[in-house]
Design a protein around this motif. Sequence first.
Motif, PDB file in Angstrom:
ATOM      1  N   ALA A  54       0.782  -1.296  -0.271  1.00  0.00           N
ATOM      2  CA  ALA A  54       0.224  -0.011   0.308  1.00  0.00           C
ATOM      3  C   ALA A  54       0.590   1.409  -0.094  1.00  0.00           C
ATOM      4  CB  ALA A  54      -0.878  -0.071   1.192  1.00  0.00           C
ATOM      5  N   PHE A  55       1.714   1.157   0.880  1.00  0.00           N
ATOM      6  CA  PHE A  55       2.844   2.456   0.692  1.00  0.00           C
ATOM      7  C   PHE A  55       3.559   2.680  -0.208  1.00  0.00           C
ATOM      8  CE2 PHE A  55       7.044   4.082   2.042  1.00  0.00           C
ATOM      9  CZ  PHE A  55       7.147   5.341   2.374  1.00  0.00           C
ATOM     10  N   MET A  56       4.007   1.579  -1.364  1.00  0.00           N
ATOM     11  CA  MET A  56       4.796   1.830  -2.113  1.00  0.00           C
ATOM     12  C   MET A  56       3.216   2.239  -3.841  1.00  0.00           C
ATOM     13  SD  MET A  56       7.980   0.959  -1.706  1.00  0.00           S
ATOM     14  CE  MET A  56       8.254   0.939  -3.379  1.00  0.00           C
ATOM     15  N   LYS A  57       2.272   1.628  -3.757  1.00  0.00           N
ATOM     16  CA  LYS A  57       1.669   1.668  -4.899  1.00  0.00           C
ATOM     17  C   LYS A  57       0.633   3.546  -4.684  1.00  0.00           C
ATOM     18  CE  LYS A  57      -0.507  -2.169  -5.667  1.00  0.00           C
ATOM     19  NZ  LYS A  57       0.404  -2.462  -6.775  1.00  0.00           N
ATOM     20  N   THR A  58       1.928   4.029  -5.164  1.00  0.00           N
ATOM     21  CA  THR A  58       1.650   5.034  -5.841  1.00  0.00           C
ATOM     22  C   THR A  58       0.779   6.015  -6.970  1.00  0.00           C
ATOM     23  OG1 THR A  58       3.825   5.936  -6.586  1.00  0.00           O
ATOM     24  CG2 THR A  58       3.566   5.615  -3.921  1.00  0.00           C
ATOM     25  N   GLY A  59       1.560   4.531  -7.910  1.00  0.00           N
ATOM     26  CA  GLY A  59       1.128   5.492  -9.911  1.00  0.00           C
ATOM     27  C   GLY A  59       2.460   5.925 -10.004  1.00  0.00           C
ATOM     28  N   ALA A  60       3.693   6.333  -9.607  1.00  0.00           N
ATOM     29  CA  ALA A  60       4.717   7.289  -9.979  1.00  0.00           C
ATOM     30  C   ALA A  60       5.001   6.440 -10.828  1.00  0.00           C
ATOM     31  CB  ALA A  60       4.974   7.749  -8.772  1.00  0.00           C
ATOM     32  N   PHE A  61       5.163   5.097 -10.971  1.00  0.00           N
ATOM     33  CA  PHE A  61       6.017   3.604 -11.079  1.00  0.00           C
ATOM     34  C   PHE A  61       6.027   2.675 -10.885  1.00  0.00           C
ATOM     35  CE2 PHE A  61       7.836   4.662  -6.917  1.00  0.00           C
ATOM     36  CZ  PHE A  61       7.626   3.973  -5.719  1.00  0.00           C
ATOM     37  N   GLY A  62       5.841   1.818 -11.604  1.00  0.00           N
ATOM     38  CA  GLY A  62       5.202   0.181 -11.620  1.00  0.00           C
ATOM     39  C   GLY A  62       5.471  -0.057  -9.934  1.00  0.00           C
ATOM     40  N   THR A  63       4.468  -0.995  -9.675  1.00  0.00           N
ATOM     41  CA  THR A  63       4.729  -1.483  -8.132  1.00  0.00           C
ATOM     42  C   THR A  63       4.152  -2.981  -8.072  1.00  0.00           C
ATOM     43  OG1 THR A  63       3.416  -1.239  -7.091  1.00  0.00           O
ATOM     44  CG2 THR A  63       5.349  -0.433  -6.889  1.00  0.00           C
ATOM     45  N   ARG A  64       4.476  -4.515  -7.954  1.00  0.00           N
ATOM     46  CA  ARG A  64       4.254  -5.515  -8.016  1.00  0.00           C
ATOM     47  C   ARG A  64       4.513  -6.649  -6.809  1.00  0.00           C
ATOM     48  NH1 ARG A  64       5.423  -9.488 -13.380  1.00  0.00           N
ATOM     49  NH2 ARG A  64       4.803  -7.466 -14.184  1.00  0.00           N
ATOM     50  N   LEU A  65       3.082  -6.957  -6.180  1.00  0.00           N
ATOM     51  CA  LEU A  65       3.654  -7.415  -4.880  1.00  0.00           C
ATOM     52  C   LEU A  65       3.744  -9.360  -5.602  1.00  0.00           C
ATOM     53  CD1 LEU A  65       3.252  -8.052  -1.603  1.00  0.00           C
ATOM     54  CD2 LEU A  65       1.301  -8.032  -2.024  1.00  0.00           C
ATOM     55  N   SER A  66       4.962 -10.136  -5.295  1.00  0.00           N
ATOM     56  CA  SER A  66       4.982 -11.407  -5.670  1.00  0.00           C
ATOM     57  C   SER A  66       5.346 -12.504  -4.617  1.00  0.00           C
ATOM     58  CB  SER A  66       6.092 -11.087  -6.864  1.00  0.00           C
ATOM     59  OG  SER A  66       6.318 -12.997  -6.976  1.00  0.00           O
ATOM     60  N   ARG A  67       4.497 -13.487  -5.392  1.00  0.00           N
ATOM     61  CA  ARG A  67       4.785 -15.267  -4.524  1.00  0.00           C
ATOM     62  C   ARG A  67       5.963 -15.372  -4.535  1.00  0.00           C
ATOM     63  NH1 ARG A  67      -0.657 -15.680  -1.619  1.00  0.00           N
ATOM     64  NH2 ARG A  67       0.412 -18.013  -0.822  1.00  0.00           N
ATOM     65  N   HIS A  68       6.456 -14.774  -5.744  1.00  0.00           N
ATOM     66  CA  HIS A  68       7.901 -15.645  -6.157  1.00  0.00           C
ATOM     67  C   HIS A  68       9.465 -15.047  -6.277  1.00  0.00           C
ATOM     68  CE1 HIS A  68       4.436 -18.751  -7.319  1.00  0.00           C
ATOM     69  NE2 HIS A  68       3.792 -18.426  -7.658  1.00  0.00           N
ATOM     70  N   ILE A  69       8.969 -14.474  -5.197  1.00  0.00           N
ATOM     71  CA  ILE A  69       9.572 -13.229  -5.461  1.00  0.00           C
ATOM     72  C   ILE A  69      11.274 -13.863  -5.591  1.00  0.00           C
ATOM     73  CG2 ILE A  69      10.352 -12.994  -3.246  1.00  0.00           C
ATOM     74  CD1 ILE A  69      10.417  -9.951  -5.495  1.00  0.00           C
ATOM     75  N   ARG A  70      11.113 -14.779  -4.843  1.00  0.00           N
ATOM     76  CA  ARG A  70      13.197 -15.361  -4.555  1.00  0.00           C
ATOM     77  C   ARG A  70      13.122 -16.112  -6.424  1.00  0.00           C
ATOM     78  NH1 ARG A  70      16.163 -17.792  -0.986  1.00  0.00           N
ATOM     79  NH2 ARG A  70      14.603 -17.606   0.766  1.00  0.00           N
ATOM     80  N   ARG A  71      12.492 -16.349  -6.896  1.00  0.00           N
ATOM     81  CA  ARG A  71      12.353 -17.239  -8.460  1.00  0.00           C
ATOM     82  C   ARG A  71      12.936 -15.587  -8.897  1.00  0.00           C
ATOM     83  NH1 ARG A  71       7.384 -18.629 -11.804  1.00  0.00           N
ATOM     84  NH2 ARG A  71       7.332 -17.023 -12.070  1.00  0.00           N
ATOM     85  N   ARG A  72      12.594 -14.613  -9.082  1.00  0.00           N
ATOM     86  CA  ARG A  72      12.321 -13.400 -10.214  1.00  0.00           C
ATOM     87  C   ARG A  72      13.784 -12.246  -9.668  1.00  0.00           C
ATOM     88  NH1 ARG A  72       8.328 -10.530 -12.387  1.00  0.00           N
ATOM     89  NH2 ARG A  72       6.280 -12.498 -12.002  1.00  0.00           N
ATOM     90  N   MET A  73      14.253 -12.762  -8.055  1.00  0.00           N
ATOM     91  CA  MET A  73      15.152 -12.416  -7.626  1.00  0.00           C
ATOM     92  C   MET A  73      16.743 -12.955  -9.137  1.00  0.00           C
ATOM     93  SD  MET A  73      15.064 -11.950  -3.932  1.00  0.00           S
ATOM     94  CE  MET A  73      16.784 -10.705  -3.304  1.00  0.00           C
ATOM     95  N   TRP A  74      16.793 -14.716  -9.198  1.00  0.00           N
ATOM     96  CA  TRP A  74      17.853 -15.686  -9.219  1.00  0.00           C
ATOM     97  C   TRP A  74      17.234 -15.232 -10.708  1.00  0.00           C
ATOM     98  CZ3 TRP A  74      21.346 -18.749  -8.295  1.00  0.00           C
ATOM     99  CH2 TRP A  74      21.089 -18.671  -6.911  1.00  0.00           C
ATOM    100  N   GLU A  75      15.839 -15.203 -11.269  1.00  0.00           N
ATOM    101  CA  GLU A  75      16.006 -14.617 -12.430  1.00  0.00           C
ATOM    102  C   GLU A  75      16.432 -13.446 -13.479  1.00  0.00           C
ATOM    103  OE1 GLU A  75      11.500 -17.165 -13.597  1.00  0.00           O
ATOM    104  OE2 GLU A  75      11.753 -15.355 -13.047  1.00  0.00           O
ATOM    105  N   LYS A  76      16.638 -12.400 -12.207  1.00  0.00           N
ATOM    106  CA  LYS A  76      17.592 -10.647 -12.519  1.00  0.00           C
ATOM    107  C   LYS A  76      18.827 -11.434 -12.495  1.00  0.00           C
ATOM    108  CE  LYS A  76      17.989  -6.348 -11.638  1.00  0.00           C
ATOM    109  NZ  LYS A  76      17.334  -5.036 -10.719  1.00  0.00           N
ATOM    110  N   TRP A  77      19.102 -12.453 -11.780  1.00  0.00           N
ATOM    111  CA  TRP A  77      20.752 -12.556 -11.746  1.00  0.00           C
ATOM    112  C   TRP A  77      21.618 -12.451 -12.745  1.00  0.00           C
ATOM    113  CZ3 TRP A  77      23.412 -15.735  -7.316  1.00  0.00           C
ATOM    114  CH2 TRP A  77      23.974 -15.656  -6.755  1.00  0.00           C
TER     115      TRP A  77
END
Length: 308
Positions: free
Chosen positions: A163-186
């Motif tokens: 809720a704090f991050m959702k300002t409309g000023a930039f894209g935000t996404r709450l993910s249930r798979h953040i660990r996989r996403r971090m590895w994918e970016k790596w």
Amino acid sequence: MRMLVVGAGSTGGYFGGRLIEAGRDVTFLVRAARKARLQADGLDIVSPFGNASLKPKLITATEIDGPYDVVLLTVKAYSLDAAMKDFAAAVGKGTMIMPFLNGMRHMDVLAERFGAGTLVGCTCHIFASIDEKGRIVQHNRLQEITYGELDGSVTPRIEALDAFMKTGAFGTRLSRHIRRRMWEKWILLATLGSSNALARGSIGEIEAAPGGTHLALRLLGEAVSVTRAAGVEPSEAFLDTARTTLTAKGSPLTSSMYRDLQAGNAVEAEQIVGDLLARGRKAGLDLPLLGAAFTNLMVYQNRISATR
């Protein structure tokens, strides 16, 4: 909710500034010299989404008055140890630490220092820099932060952060798979940075050279093999996108690590390539191209370290 942004460079300054624009309670933790400049000149953002001139709240490490709800960590990986000492007083029982750093080593270091329960997984995507006037310049329309609990749960604290991050000023996404996403970016950063370093060129230049596509795809395969050995399976959608991105004809794409190398700056070689290589070798994998890239980058890194 109060947020402490550690660092007011191009990434932390941009996202922190946009949160301030939206009325969020954000303070920047900076060095004394950076504080003096920002107090005198303000925080200026130049962006295709609209420019901004802000007068943010600024503190140095000795001025932290107690815990914050969120610590947004935006320093380079090689500055992590110093940063932890600086923001330690801002971490309390309920504080969330959300790091923008690349790779996974920083998660282990932060967990050891502050406890695994303080950590929120995160990936950040933006292309920005600080120009000669000290302004934060956003170079394209990419601006997204993805975050989530490392175990995939949706907790009250992560919903409050969302809720704090959702300002409309930039894209935000709450993910249930953040660990996989971090590895994918790596995976993508290590492959891109290694390709740039070994071939000394952009993706388009590498693709146009004999064996260039083979080099990029072999490096991708090595990085993916380390990820799988760690028990993380990249999504097919990510792998398709990565293959396309890394072999695109005429692409000017380079990694930030390669741009730092070209500018004569320190690079995150150990965190982005070296740690991936070490994890793979510990798992018994043969990774000749990642090994060659790491040697290449460390020759450069050792050379500039010796002159400073």
